[in-house]
Motif scaffolding. Sequence first.
Motif, PDB file in Angstrom:
ATOM      1  N   UNK A 185      21.000  17.876  68.072  1.00  0.00           N
ATOM      2  CA  UNK A 185      19.321  17.304  67.259  1.00  0.00           C
ATOM      3  C   UNK A 185      19.918  15.654  67.786  1.00  0.00           C
ATOM      4  N   UNK A 186      20.928  15.204  67.468  1.00  0.00           N
ATOM      5  CA  UNK A 186      20.860  13.676  67.445  1.00  0.00           C
ATOM      6  C   UNK A 186      21.111  13.436  68.386  1.00  0.00           C
ATOM      7  N   UNK A 187      21.174  13.773  69.336  1.00  0.00           N
ATOM      8  CA  UNK A 187      21.649  13.604  70.774  1.00  0.00           C
ATOM      9  C   UNK A 187      22.664  12.360  70.888  1.00  0.00           C
ATOM     10  N   UNK A 188      23.903  12.035  70.610  1.00  0.00           N
ATOM     11  CA  UNK A 188      24.453  11.085  70.527  1.00  0.00           C
ATOM     12  C   UNK A 188      24.662  10.710  72.210  1.00  0.00           C
ATOM     13  N   UNK A 189      24.626   9.126  72.264  1.00  0.00           N
ATOM     14  CA  UNK A 189      25.090   8.808  73.509  1.00  0.00           C
ATOM     15  C   UNK A 189      26.484   8.663  73.905  1.00  0.00           C
ATOM     16  N   UNK A 190      26.924   7.904  75.058  1.00  0.00           N
ATOM     17  CA  UNK A 190      28.346   7.596  75.016  1.00  0.00           C
ATOM     18  C   UNK A 190      28.452   6.365  74.508  1.00  0.00           C
ATOM     19  N   UNK A 191      27.326   5.522  74.632  1.00  0.00           N
ATOM     20  CA  UNK A 191      27.733   4.002  73.299  1.00  0.00           C
ATOM     21  C   UNK A 191      27.973   3.897  72.277  1.00  0.00           C
ATOM     22  N   UNK A 192      27.588   5.342  71.239  1.00  0.00           N
ATOM     23  CA  UNK A 192      26.951   5.746  70.091  1.00  0.00           C
ATOM     24  C   UNK A 192      28.315   6.404  69.373  1.00  0.00           C
ATOM     25  N   UNK A 193      28.900   6.964  70.504  1.00  0.00           N
ATOM     26  CA  UNK A 193      30.241   8.547  70.479  1.00  0.00           C
ATOM     27  C   UNK A 193      31.447   6.961  70.515  1.00  0.00           C
ATOM     28  N   UNK A 194      31.193   5.198  71.098  1.00  0.00           N
ATOM     29  CA  UNK A 194      32.314   4.863  71.361  1.00  0.00           C
ATOM     30  C   UNK A 194      32.332   3.653  70.572  1.00  0.00           C
ATOM     31  N   UNK A 195      31.059   3.561  70.050  1.00  0.00           N
ATOM     32  CA  UNK A 195      30.857   2.884  68.606  1.00  0.00           C
ATOM     33  C   UNK A 195      31.397   3.692  67.353  1.00  0.00           C
ATOM     34  N   UNK A 196      31.449   4.947  67.352  1.00  0.00           N
ATOM     35  CA  UNK A 196      31.869   5.795  66.273  1.00  0.00           C
ATOM     36  C   UNK A 196      33.606   5.492  66.622  1.00  0.00           C
ATOM     37  N   UNK A 197      34.073   5.712  67.504  1.00  0.00           N
ATOM     38  CA  UNK A 197      35.655   5.984  67.650  1.00  0.00           C
ATOM     39  C   UNK A 197      35.852   3.815  67.517  1.00  0.00           C
ATOM     40  N   UNK A 198      35.219   3.303  67.661  1.00  0.00           N
ATOM     41  CA  UNK A 198      35.270   1.510  67.356  1.00  0.00           C
ATOM     42  C   UNK A 198      35.522   1.438  65.807  1.00  0.00           C
ATOM     43  N   UNK A 199      34.338   2.614  65.325  1.00  0.00           N
ATOM     44  CA  UNK A 199      34.392   1.933  64.181  1.00  0.00           C
ATOM     45  C   UNK A 199      36.027   2.716  63.146  1.00  0.00           C
ATOM     46  N   UNK A 200      36.203   3.342  63.932  1.00  0.00           N
ATOM     47  CA  UNK A 200      37.127   4.040  63.437  1.00  0.00           C
ATOM     48  C   UNK A 200      38.470   3.479  63.441  1.00  0.00           C
ATOM     49  N   UNK A 201      38.595   3.150  64.408  1.00  0.00           N
ATOM     50  CA  UNK A 201      40.038   1.983  64.968  1.00  0.00           C
ATOM     51  C   UNK A 201      39.797   0.561  63.645  1.00  0.00           C
ATOM     52  N   UNK A 202      38.361   0.326  63.725  1.00  0.00           N
ATOM     53  CA  UNK A 202      38.421  -0.531  62.276  1.00  0.00           C
ATOM     54  C   UNK A 202      38.444  -0.300  61.327  1.00  0.00           C
ATOM     55  N   UNK A 203      38.396   0.825  60.677  1.00  0.00           N
ATOM     56  CA  UNK A 203      39.141   0.977  59.235  1.00  0.00           C
ATOM     57  C   UNK A 203      40.190   0.813  59.519  1.00  0.00           C
TER      58      UNK A 203
END
Length: 150
Positions: free
Chosen positions: A93-111
């Motif tokens: 329902x959120x229609x996540x973009x590749x950019x948003x998915x990559x940002x989540x990956x970057x957020x996890x790495x940063x954490x």
Amino acid sequence: MPDVPDLPPPLRPDQIALIEASFTSALRVKAELAQSVYDHLFRLEPQARDLFPPDLAIQRAKIMRALSTIVRSLGSERELVRVAEGLARSHQRFALTDSQLHHMGAAILGAFEDRLGQDFTADMRSAWTSAFDRFIQMVSHAQDRLADVG
């Protein structure tokens, strides 16, 4: 198993071991790790904050469960595809973009970098990056298939 075009190669056993080791280390600070993921995500994607409730307790638990499931699935291509498809369905329902998915990956790495400090080695970061590159493509492909069906 569904064909995922142009998928990066599977992780090597040593990469999986590094991911498992870093995740195990992070479990001792899982609450802080989960909070840090969302702190990073909202810096990268400020508009994403509106998608979440004010109290992130449930989301923090969800991200840790999701990471745990992904880490456990890294050794099985079939299982990893299943996890990616489940994530795509649950976020459809959120229609996540590749950019948003990559940002989540970057957020996890940063954490991980925040919470493990020097214990989060360059090799660990590289292994996680490879895992995210592969997993994000799986999720994106699953989203495309869901969009074609729906």
